[in-house]
Motif scaffolding. Sequence first.
Motif, PDB file in Angstrom:
ATOM      1  N   LYS A 103      21.316  16.551  36.076  1.00 20.36           N
ATOM      2  CA  LYS A 103      21.424  17.744  35.232  1.00 20.36           C
ATOM      3  C   LYS A 103      20.090  18.481  35.160  1.00 20.36           C
ATOM      4  O   LYS A 103      20.039  19.715  35.162  1.00 20.36           O
ATOM      5  N   ASP A 104      19.005  17.736  35.106  1.00 16.75           N
ATOM      6  CA  ASP A 104      17.678  18.342  35.059  1.00 16.75           C
ATOM      7  C   ASP A 104      17.387  19.112  36.344  1.00 16.75           C
ATOM      8  O   ASP A 104      16.810  20.210  36.317  1.00 16.75           O
ATOM      9  N   LEU A 105      17.793  18.574  37.487  1.00 17.36           N
ATOM     10  CA  LEU A 105      17.612  19.265  38.753  1.00 17.36           C
ATOM     11  C   LEU A 105      18.427  20.553  38.793  1.00 17.36           C
ATOM     12  O   LEU A 105      17.970  21.569  39.342  1.00 17.36           O
ATOM     13  N   ALA A 106      19.611  20.525  38.195  1.00 21.69           N
ATOM     14  CA  ALA A 106      20.435  21.739  38.151  1.00 21.69           C
ATOM     15  C   ALA A 106      19.745  22.823  37.336  1.00 21.69           C
ATOM     16  O   ALA A 106      19.741  24.000  37.716  1.00 21.69           O
ATOM     17  N   ARG A 107      19.132  22.429  36.220  1.00 20.38           N
ATOM     18  CA  ARG A 107      18.410  23.409  35.395  1.00 20.38           C
ATOM     19  C   ARG A 107      17.210  23.977  36.156  1.00 20.38           C
ATOM     20  O   ARG A 107      16.938  25.182  36.108  1.00 20.38           O
ATOM     21  N   THR A 108      16.503  23.112  36.865  1.00 24.18           N
ATOM     22  CA  THR A 108      15.338  23.567  37.628  1.00 24.18           C
ATOM     23  C   THR A 108      15.752  24.512  38.746  1.00 24.18           C
ATOM     24  O   THR A 108      15.134  25.562  38.959  1.00 24.18           O
ATOM     25  N   TRP A 109      16.812  24.161  39.480  1.00 27.07           N
ATOM     26  CA  TRP A 109      17.298  25.001  40.588  1.00 27.07           C
ATOM     27  C   TRP A 109      17.755  26.361  40.066  1.00 27.07           C
ATOM     28  O   TRP A 109      17.498  27.394  40.685  1.00 27.07           O
ATOM     29  N   GLU A 110      18.402  26.366  38.910  1.00 26.57           N
ATOM     30  CA  GLU A 110      18.853  27.625  38.315  1.00 26.57           C
ATOM     31  C   GLU A 110      17.657  28.490  37.926  1.00 26.57           C
ATOM     32  O   GLU A 110      17.655  29.709  38.154  1.00 26.57           O
ATOM     33  N   ALA A 111      16.622  27.881  37.355  1.00 26.34           N
ATOM     34  CA  ALA A 111      15.428  28.631  36.963  1.00 26.34           C
ATOM     35  C   ALA A 111      14.718  29.200  38.185  1.00 26.34           C
ATOM     36  O   ALA A 111      14.256  30.351  38.175  1.00 26.34           O
ATOM     37  N   ILE A 112      14.621  28.405  39.253  1.00 24.90           N
ATOM     38  CA  ILE A 112      14.011  28.896  40.488  1.00 24.90           C
ATOM     39  C   ILE A 112      14.811  30.080  41.024  1.00 24.90           C
ATOM     40  O   ILE A 112      14.246  31.084  41.474  1.00 24.90           O
ATOM     41  N   GLY A 113      16.130  29.970  40.974  1.00 25.79           N
ATOM     42  CA  GLY A 113      16.976  31.065  41.445  1.00 25.79           C
ATOM     43  C   GLY A 113      16.749  32.345  40.651  1.00 25.79           C
ATOM     44  O   GLY A 113      16.676  33.443  41.227  1.00 25.79           O
ATOM     45  N   ASP A 114      16.632  32.227  39.341  1.00 24.22           N
ATOM     46  CA  ASP A 114      16.360  33.404  38.508  1.00 24.22           C
ATOM     47  C   ASP A 114      15.039  34.055  38.910  1.00 24.22           C
ATOM     48  O   ASP A 114      14.946  35.280  39.041  1.00 24.22           O
ATOM     49  N   ASN A 115      14.009  33.228  39.127  1.00 25.03           N
ATOM     50  CA  ASN A 115      12.708  33.758  39.540  1.00 25.03           C
ATOM     51  C   ASN A 115      12.779  34.377  40.931  1.00 25.03           C
ATOM     52  O   ASN A 115      12.185  35.428  41.193  1.00 25.03           O
ATOM     53  N   ALA A 116      13.518  33.713  41.833  1.00 23.17           N
ATOM     54  CA  ALA A 116      13.599  34.183  43.212  1.00 23.17           C
ATOM     55  C   ALA A 116      14.278  35.539  43.313  1.00 23.17           C
ATOM     56  O   ALA A 116      13.899  36.383  44.128  1.00 23.17           O
ATOM     57  N   ARG A 117      15.282  35.769  42.486  1.00 25.54           N
ATOM     58  CA  ARG A 117      16.004  37.042  42.548  1.00 25.54           C
ATOM     59  C   ARG A 117      15.189  38.205  41.985  1.00 25.54           C
ATOM     60  O   ARG A 117      15.348  39.349  42.415  1.00 25.54           O
ATOM     61  N   THR A 118      14.282  37.904  41.048  1.00 28.19           N
ATOM     62  CA  THR A 118      13.441  38.964  40.473  1.00 28.19           C
ATOM     63  C   THR A 118      12.079  39.041  41.149  1.00 28.19           C
ATOM     64  O   THR A 118      11.387  40.057  41.043  1.00 28.19           O
ATOM     65  N   GLY A 119      11.696  37.977  41.828  1.00 30.52           N
ATOM     66  CA  GLY A 119      10.358  37.916  42.413  1.00 30.52           C
ATOM     67  C   GLY A 119       9.284  37.593  41.397  1.00 30.52           C
ATOM     68  O   GLY A 119       8.097  37.614  41.713  1.00 30.52           O
ATOM     69  N   ASN A 120       9.683  37.266  40.184  1.00 27.17           N
ATOM     70  CA  ASN A 120       8.728  37.012  39.105  1.00 27.17           C
ATOM     71  C   ASN A 120       8.489  35.512  38.940  1.00 27.17           C
ATOM     72  O   ASN A 120       9.198  34.836  38.181  1.00 27.17           O
ATOM     73  N   PHE A 121       7.514  35.005  39.668  1.00 29.65           N
ATOM     74  CA  PHE A 121       7.073  33.623  39.523  1.00 29.65           C
ATOM     75  C   PHE A 121       5.749  33.649  38.769  1.00 29.65           C
ATOM     76  O   PHE A 121       4.699  33.907  39.346  1.00 29.65           O
ATOM     77  N   ALA A 122       5.805  33.398  37.485  1.00 31.23           N
ATOM     78  CA  ALA A 122       4.616  33.545  36.648  1.00 31.23           C
ATOM     79  C   ALA A 122       3.644  32.386  36.860  1.00 31.23           C
ATOM     80  O   ALA A 122       4.059  31.235  36.994  1.00 31.23           O
ATOM     81  N   PRO A 123       2.337  32.676  36.875  1.00 29.61           N
ATOM     82  CA  PRO A 123       1.359  31.585  36.955  1.00 29.61           C
ATOM     83  C   PRO A 123       1.321  30.815  35.643  1.00 29.61           C
ATOM     84  O   PRO A 123       1.575  31.371  34.572  1.00 29.61           O
ATOM     85  N   LYS A 124       1.026  29.538  35.739  1.00 28.18           N
ATOM     86  CA  LYS A 124       0.925  28.679  34.554  1.00 28.18           C
ATOM     87  C   LYS A 124      -0.377  27.904  34.668  1.00 28.18           C
ATOM     88  O   LYS A 124      -0.518  27.045  35.547  1.00 28.18           O
ATOM     89  N   THR A 125      -1.328  28.249  33.834  1.00 27.31           N
ATOM     90  CA  THR A 125      -2.654  27.647  33.958  1.00 27.31           C
ATOM     91  C   THR A 125      -2.713  26.271  33.297  1.00 27.31           C
ATOM     92  O   THR A 125      -2.021  25.995  32.320  1.00 27.31           O
ATOM     93  N   SER A 126      -3.540  25.414  33.874  1.00 24.49           N
ATOM     94  CA  SER A 126      -3.768  24.069  33.343  1.00 24.49           C
ATOM     95  C   SER A 126      -5.051  23.534  33.968  1.00 24.49           C
ATOM     96  O   SER A 126      -5.703  24.213  34.781  1.00 24.49           O
ATOM     97  N   LYS A 127      -5.406  22.321  33.621  1.00 26.01           N
ATOM     98  CA  LYS A 127      -6.584  21.692  34.216  1.00 26.01           C
ATOM     99  C   LYS A 127      -6.435  21.530  35.728  1.00 26.01           C
ATOM    100  O   LYS A 127      -7.433  21.436  36.452  1.00 26.01           O
TER     101      LYS A 127
END
Length: 272
Positions: free
Chosen positions: A219-243
């Motif tokens: 189920k977690d993989l399905a949520r991740t794949w869906e989120a990637i798809g949403d980003n892929a269709r808009t082209g909006n892959f936001a950066p996420k800063t960390s160490k």
Amino acid sequence: MNQPAKRRRLALSPSRVGDYRQCPLLYRFRTIDRLPEPSTVAQVKGTLVHAVLEELHGLPRDERTYPAAVKMIKPHWAAMTAKDPELSELVPDEDYMDFLVEARRLVKGYFLMENPSGFDAESCEKFVDTTLPNGVPVRGFIDRVDVAPGGQVRVVDYKTGKKPIPRFAGQAMFQMRFYALVWWRLFDHIPEQLRLMYLKVHDDMVLSPTPAELNYVEKDLARTWEAIGDNARTGNFAPKTSKLCGWCSFQKICPAFGGTPPEYPGVPPEFA
């Protein structure tokens, strides 16, 4: 005339899921833009040790010895540098002996953890590629699969880096449950044991997956794949800063650090 390489369809693997969770823009650069990245000494050392252990398990039982494994290190490194001459620049002559000694130490760590002459692996570097029942494509390489005479399955992964402390072990455990899930969906059998072997410290992490755990991963993989798809269709892959940004090879083109990403190559066909 050489034909262009066929584009491999997008799919989730433990590494790609890790990339997306760490930083969606990192996922885009690696998976959609497919931008080149320099290798690191740690990466090529891991590749070298994995190759040695794969060859080792292909030998007859009585030949699977530590001296035999050590003798494989130089030939495998020579083959790697012949295929990619830039690796010779990554490990220059003045660092070569230290590099070999560290690779030998990792191989020694393996022998301190198990006796390879006492069993036969079902497969090494096993490529798995399927689509889960929920429609998520998945693939990857399993370092080793052991099958006991009674049919029990053990999935093994070699780690050449440090063993994470428990609160940072989530990604390692996710990786093993990912492969347990894929094995389950491919062969209708949940592996009885998942084993991560940390060769550097001669220690391991052992898991016994349950159906509930693997259903959650699915189920977690399905949520991740869906989120990637949403980003892929808009082209909006936001950066996420960390160490971890300090180790990112794309920092110069990351907008979080004042850089400009390349033009978005367009929606992948998997999400069109």
